[in-house]
Scaffold this motif. Structure first.
Motif, PDB file in Angstrom:
ATOM      1  N   MET A 101       0.817  -1.184   0.000  1.00  0.00           N
ATOM      2  CA  MET A 101       0.000   0.000   0.000  1.00  0.00           C
ATOM      3  C   MET A 101       0.868   1.257   0.000  1.00  0.00           C
ATOM      4  O   MET A 101       0.592   2.200  -0.734  1.00  0.00           O
ATOM      5  CB  MET A 101      -0.928  -0.051   1.223  1.00  0.00           C
ATOM      6  CG  MET A 101      -1.834   1.102   1.327  1.00  0.00           C
ATOM      7  SD  MET A 101      -3.076   0.964   0.047  1.00  0.00           S
ATOM      8  CE  MET A 101      -4.292   1.970   0.666  1.00  0.00           C
ATOM      9  N   ARG A 102       1.883   1.232   0.856  1.00  0.00           N
ATOM     10  CA  ARG A 102       2.775   2.368   0.962  1.00  0.00           C
ATOM     11  C   ARG A 102       3.488   2.624  -0.370  1.00  0.00           C
ATOM     12  O   ARG A 102       3.600   3.759  -0.816  1.00  0.00           O
ATOM     13  CB  ARG A 102       3.779   2.115   2.072  1.00  0.00           C
ATOM     14  CG  ARG A 102       4.767   3.231   2.214  1.00  0.00           C
ATOM     15  CD  ARG A 102       5.719   2.964   3.313  1.00  0.00           C
ATOM     16  NE  ARG A 102       5.253   3.699   4.483  1.00  0.00           N
ATOM     17  CZ  ARG A 102       5.875   3.771   5.611  1.00  0.00           C
ATOM     18  NH1 ARG A 102       6.979   3.088   5.770  1.00  0.00           N
ATOM     19  NH2 ARG A 102       5.418   4.475   6.596  1.00  0.00           N
ATOM     20  N   SER A 103       3.974   1.567  -1.039  1.00  0.00           N
ATOM     21  CA  SER A 103       4.677   1.724  -2.315  1.00  0.00           C
ATOM     22  C   SER A 103       3.714   2.232  -3.397  1.00  0.00           C
ATOM     23  O   SER A 103       4.112   3.005  -4.268  1.00  0.00           O
ATOM     24  CB  SER A 103       5.351   0.431  -2.747  1.00  0.00           C
ATOM     25  OG  SER A 103       4.412  -0.599  -2.864  1.00  0.00           O
ATOM     26  N   LEU A 104       2.472   1.818  -3.344  1.00  0.00           N
ATOM     27  CA  LEU A 104       1.474   2.296  -4.298  1.00  0.00           C
ATOM     28  C   LEU A 104       1.227   3.789  -4.100  1.00  0.00           C
ATOM     29  O   LEU A 104       1.110   4.551  -5.078  1.00  0.00           O
ATOM     30  CB  LEU A 104       0.175   1.507  -4.123  1.00  0.00           C
ATOM     31  CG  LEU A 104      -0.900   1.719  -5.175  1.00  0.00           C
ATOM     32  CD1 LEU A 104      -0.360   1.373  -6.564  1.00  0.00           C
ATOM     33  CD2 LEU A 104      -2.106   0.866  -4.862  1.00  0.00           C
ATOM     34  N   LEU A 105       1.211   4.231  -2.869  1.00  0.00           N
ATOM     35  CA  LEU A 105       1.035   5.637  -2.553  1.00  0.00           C
ATOM     36  C   LEU A 105       2.234   6.457  -3.064  1.00  0.00           C
ATOM     37  O   LEU A 105       2.072   7.529  -3.643  1.00  0.00           O
ATOM     38  CB  LEU A 105       0.868   5.816  -1.036  1.00  0.00           C
ATOM     39  CG  LEU A 105       0.599   7.234  -0.556  1.00  0.00           C
ATOM     40  CD1 LEU A 105      -0.684   7.778  -1.152  1.00  0.00           C
ATOM     41  CD2 LEU A 105       0.519   7.247   0.952  1.00  0.00           C
ATOM     42  N   ILE A 106       3.441   5.935  -2.896  1.00  0.00           N
ATOM     43  CA  ILE A 106       4.656   6.622  -3.365  1.00  0.00           C
ATOM     44  C   ILE A 106       4.654   6.714  -4.883  1.00  0.00           C
ATOM     45  O   ILE A 106       4.952   7.769  -5.455  1.00  0.00           O
ATOM     46  CB  ILE A 106       5.919   5.908  -2.838  1.00  0.00           C
ATOM     47  CG1 ILE A 106       6.008   6.100  -1.319  1.00  0.00           C
ATOM     48  CG2 ILE A 106       7.169   6.437  -3.527  1.00  0.00           C
ATOM     49  CD1 ILE A 106       7.119   5.336  -0.652  1.00  0.00           C
ATOM     50  N   VAL A 107       4.289   5.627  -5.573  1.00  0.00           N
ATOM     51  CA  VAL A 107       4.228   5.642  -7.037  1.00  0.00           C
ATOM     52  C   VAL A 107       3.197   6.671  -7.502  1.00  0.00           C
ATOM     53  O   VAL A 107       3.437   7.425  -8.450  1.00  0.00           O
ATOM     54  CB  VAL A 107       3.914   4.231  -7.582  1.00  0.00           C
ATOM     55  CG1 VAL A 107       3.564   4.277  -9.053  1.00  0.00           C
ATOM     56  CG2 VAL A 107       5.064   3.284  -7.336  1.00  0.00           C
ATOM     57  N   GLY A 108       2.072   6.739  -6.860  1.00  0.00           N
ATOM     58  CA  GLY A 108       1.035   7.705  -7.215  1.00  0.00           C
ATOM     59  C   GLY A 108       1.516   9.140  -7.016  1.00  0.00           C
ATOM     60  O   GLY A 108       1.254  10.020  -7.842  1.00  0.00           O
TER      61      GLY A 108
END
Length: 174
Positions: free
Chosen positions: A1-8
């Motif tokens: 979830m955290r990595s998805l937020l960073i990519v976004g």
């Protein structure tokens, strides 16, 4: 979830950069006042004083004082001395700011003659036997490249010193 937020977040930050590279609209109209193409200086019929401001004043300043800080010699009260030594007349046409200017040969001759007036930049440095430059003379000299401006100028200054001319150009060392 955290990595998805960073990519976004990275994508959101990169979007303005991608938009900045958009291809310009070929149908875009000129800004008001810029509808017609600019007239080349050689065809603009500016006065000689305006041509001086456009071609010379950026370095030699509006009054010809030059700038020691920028290694630009003073013309005011000094430039006529070049006409007193061998090669000096050609030098004034071949100086890169002159020879590579956007002025026509006739305009360049007119500009140098304007600078050389006793009531102008040359002042008392103008020789008594001054012969005005002609369009034909400028055309014949202008395209001879000056390969080493400082050395050429130093040779002319040396000739002036040999004649006893006081060097007051704002940059030469006594």
């Amino acid at each position: 979830m955290r990595s998805l937020l960073i990519v976004g977040l990275v994508c959101a930050m990169a979007a303005p950069l991608a938009m900045a590279r958009a291809i310009p609209n070929p149908n875009q109209k000129h800004a008001p006042g810029n509808e017609s193409p600019q007239t080349p200086i050689a065809q603009a019929h500016y006065s000689t004083a305006v041509n001086y401001q456009l071609q010379c004043a950026g370095c030699h300043l509006g009054d010809g004082e030059g700038s020691a800080a920028n290694d630009t010699p003073r013309m005011k009260g000094f430039v006529g001395n070049f006409l007193k030594v061998d090669g000096g007349r050609q030098f004034l046409v071949r100086v890169p700011g002159m020879s590579q200017s956007a002025l026509s040969n006739a305009q360049l001759a007119e500009l140098i003659n304007w600078i050389m007036r006793e009531d102008g930049m040359a002042g008392k440095s103008m020789p008594a036997n001054y012969q005005p430059y002609t369009e034909q003379e400028v055309a014949a000299i202008r395209h001879e490249a000056m390969l080493n401006l400082p050395s050429t100028r130093a040779g002319l200054i040396s000739q002036m010193r040999a004649q006893g001319i006081v060097i007051d150009d704002g940059i030469s060392k006594p």
